[in-house]
Scaffold this motif. Structure first.
Motif, PDB file in Angstrom:
ATOM      1  N   ALA A  10      -6.553  14.029  27.221  1.00 28.11           N
ATOM      2  CA  ALA A  10      -5.677  14.404  26.488  1.00 28.11           C
ATOM      3  C   ALA A  10      -4.272  14.877  26.805  1.00 28.11           C
ATOM      4  CB  ALA A  10      -6.125  15.582  25.477  1.00 28.11           C
ATOM      5  N   SER A  11      -4.352  15.532  28.271  1.00 27.52           N
ATOM      6  CA  SER A  11      -3.071  15.918  28.700  1.00 27.52           C
ATOM      7  C   SER A  11      -2.597  15.189  30.031  1.00 27.52           C
ATOM      8  CB  SER A  11      -3.232  17.439  28.922  1.00 27.52           C
ATOM      9  OG  SER A  11      -4.264  17.381  30.041  1.00 27.52           O
ATOM     10  N   HIS A  12      -3.412  14.325  30.467  1.00 28.06           N
ATOM     11  CA  HIS A  12      -3.092  13.639  31.827  1.00 28.06           C
ATOM     12  C   HIS A  12      -3.022  12.126  31.608  1.00 28.06           C
ATOM     13  CE1 HIS A  12      -2.636  17.207  34.503  1.00 28.06           C
ATOM     14  NE2 HIS A  12      -3.593  17.606  33.931  1.00 28.06           N
ATOM     15  N   PRO A  13      -2.338  11.469  32.421  1.00 26.22           N
ATOM     16  CA  PRO A  13      -2.370  10.100  32.111  1.00 26.22           C
ATOM     17  C   PRO A  13      -3.758   9.426  32.584  1.00 26.22           C
ATOM     18  CG  PRO A  13      -0.645  10.573  34.031  1.00 26.22           C
ATOM     19  CD  PRO A  13      -1.857  12.249  33.492  1.00 26.22           C
ATOM     20  N   ARG A  14      -3.916   8.194  32.326  1.00 25.03           N
ATOM     21  CA  ARG A  14      -5.135   7.600  32.549  1.00 25.03           C
ATOM     22  C   ARG A  14      -5.168   6.956  34.212  1.00 25.03           C
ATOM     23  NH1 ARG A  14      -4.732   1.303  30.804  1.00 25.03           N
ATOM     24  NH2 ARG A  14      -2.449   1.436  30.313  1.00 25.03           N
ATOM     25  N   VAL A  15      -6.094   6.894  34.796  1.00 24.22           N
ATOM     26  CA  VAL A  15      -6.188   6.669  36.205  1.00 24.22           C
ATOM     27  C   VAL A  15      -6.526   5.278  36.619  1.00 24.22           C
ATOM     28  CG1 VAL A  15      -7.199   6.760  38.476  1.00 24.22           C
ATOM     29  CG2 VAL A  15      -6.716   8.812  37.124  1.00 24.22           C
ATOM     30  N   LEU A  16      -5.947   4.415  37.192  1.00 25.16           N
ATOM     31  CA  LEU A  16      -6.064   2.978  37.382  1.00 25.16           C
ATOM     32  C   LEU A  16      -6.352   2.827  38.871  1.00 25.16           C
ATOM     33  CD1 LEU A  16      -3.061   1.185  35.398  1.00 25.16           C
ATOM     34  CD2 LEU A  16      -5.352   1.699  34.444  1.00 25.16           C
ATOM     35  N   LEU A  17      -7.480   2.207  39.171  1.00 20.53           N
ATOM     36  CA  LEU A  17      -7.984   1.893  40.499  1.00 20.53           C
ATOM     37  C   LEU A  17      -7.480   0.574  40.690  1.00 20.53           C
ATOM     38  CD1 LEU A  17     -11.436   3.238  39.898  1.00 20.53           C
ATOM     39  CD2 LEU A  17      -9.762   4.647  40.886  1.00 20.53           C
ATOM     40  N   ASP A  66      -1.825   0.303  26.651  1.00 22.22           N
ATOM     41  CA  ASP A  66      -1.647   1.344  25.668  1.00 22.22           C
ATOM     42  C   ASP A  66      -0.390   1.859  26.110  1.00 22.22           C
ATOM     43  OD1 ASP A  66      -2.357   3.656  27.471  1.00 22.22           O
ATOM     44  OD2 ASP A  66      -4.512   3.286  26.842  1.00 22.22           O
ATOM     45  N   ASP A  67       0.100   3.080  25.256  1.00 22.15           N
ATOM     46  CA  ASP A  67       1.273   3.939  25.617  1.00 22.15           C
ATOM     47  C   ASP A  67       0.982   4.799  26.564  1.00 22.15           C
ATOM     48  OD1 ASP A  67       2.418   2.187  23.770  1.00 22.15           O
ATOM     49  OD2 ASP A  67       2.254   3.654  22.060  1.00 22.15           O
ATOM     50  N   ARG A  68      -0.111   5.465  27.101  1.00 23.42           N
ATOM     51  CA  ARG A  68      -0.299   6.364  27.884  1.00 23.42           C
ATOM     52  C   ARG A  68       0.290   6.258  29.338  1.00 23.42           C
ATOM     53  NH1 ARG A  68      -6.320   7.234  28.316  1.00 23.42           N
ATOM     54  NH2 ARG A  68      -6.491   4.883  27.861  1.00 23.42           N
ATOM     55  N   GLY A  93       8.405   3.549  34.867  1.00 24.12           N
ATOM     56  CA  GLY A  93       8.599   4.671  34.129  1.00 24.12           C
ATOM     57  C   GLY A  93       7.097   5.129  33.506  1.00 24.12           C
ATOM     58  N   ARG A  94       6.115   4.203  33.525  1.00 28.66           N
ATOM     59  CA  ARG A  94       5.153   4.520  32.946  1.00 28.66           C
ATOM     60  C   ARG A  94       3.983   5.069  33.789  1.00 28.66           C
ATOM     61  NH1 ARG A  94       3.689   1.133  28.431  1.00 28.66           N
ATOM     62  NH2 ARG A  94       1.915   2.179  28.486  1.00 28.66           N
ATOM     63  N   VAL A  95       4.528   5.043  34.951  1.00 24.59           N
ATOM     64  CA  VAL A  95       3.699   5.372  36.273  1.00 24.59           C
ATOM     65  C   VAL A  95       4.044   7.104  36.462  1.00 24.59           C
ATOM     66  CG1 VAL A  95       3.030   5.211  38.734  1.00 24.59           C
ATOM     67  CG2 VAL A  95       3.404   3.290  37.268  1.00 24.59           C
ATOM     68  N   SER A  96       3.056   7.998  36.389  1.00 19.29           N
ATOM     69  CA  SER A  96       3.490   9.316  36.941  1.00 19.29           C
ATOM     70  C   SER A  96       3.428   9.428  38.200  1.00 19.29           C
ATOM     71  CB  SER A  96       2.312  10.125  36.407  1.00 19.29           C
ATOM     72  OG  SER A  96       2.344   9.983  35.042  1.00 19.29           O
TER      73      SER A  96
END
Length: 189
Positions: A10-17, A66-68, A93-96
């Protein structure tokens, strides 16, 4: 699970491997992270003869699902995917942040012909925080090459000692130290 290994969705970005050439097998830390933490593996259409443009397009597609925001956890050729994608995408900019593990030296004379489409190596600073984790005895990249690409990408670096290619054969298991690096990138620590 504890705060050093988990991310609150809910508070962090999704992780892409982002696996490298030939994908990551069953004992690889990326596969174990997908199983344990629910991280999303970016599947490529061709693991045998990877084409840089095709892999970049697939990464863009997954990021825009998605928007995350996303955290990227790349291994081997996946590190070069991050650099190539970042040099061309309007959506960086979508990458944290990105954890880039064991980037190979693609300029070596013995680089497999299947990877020649990835030359020349993209050597531009990444537009998001990044950390390169490398081994002192990686058969696909010397420590000096790893430090050189780290500098070109404007990333921080972490030497992992003599651990080979930082894959399943390195005996890392689900690699808690790597997960801690990812969490540190996500939380700014």
């Amino acid at each position: 699970m504890n705060a050093t290994t988990t991310l609150n969705p809910a508070s962090h970005p999704r992780v892409l491997l982002l696996p490298g050439w030939l994908d990551s097998g069953p004992g690889h830390w990326q596969t174990l992270w997908a199983d344990r933490f629910g991280d999303q593996r970016v599947e490529q259409a061709d693991w045998q003869w990877p084409r840089r443009g095709d892999w970049m397009a697939r990464l863009e597609e997954v990021i825009l699902e998605d928007d995350r925001r996303v955290l990227l956890a790349a291994h081997s050729l996946g590190c070069h995917l991050v650099a190539a994608w970042a040099a061309h995408s309007r959506h960086t900019g979508r990458v944290s942040a990105a954890l880039l593990v064991a980037p190979p030296d693609l300029e070596q004379a013995d680089t497999p012909v299947q990877l020649h489409h990835w030359r020349p190596t993209i050597r531009r600073p990444l537009p998001f925080p990044a950390l390169v984790a490398y081994s002192d005895n990686d058969p696909f990249s010397g420590a000096s090459s790893s430090r050189e690409i780290t500098a070109a990408w404007g990333a921080a670096s972490h030497a992992c000692g003599p651990r080979g290619h930082l894959n399943a054969e390195s005996g890392l298991g689900d690699w808690p130290a790597g997960r801690a690096m990812l969490i540190g990138l996500a939380t700014g620590r």
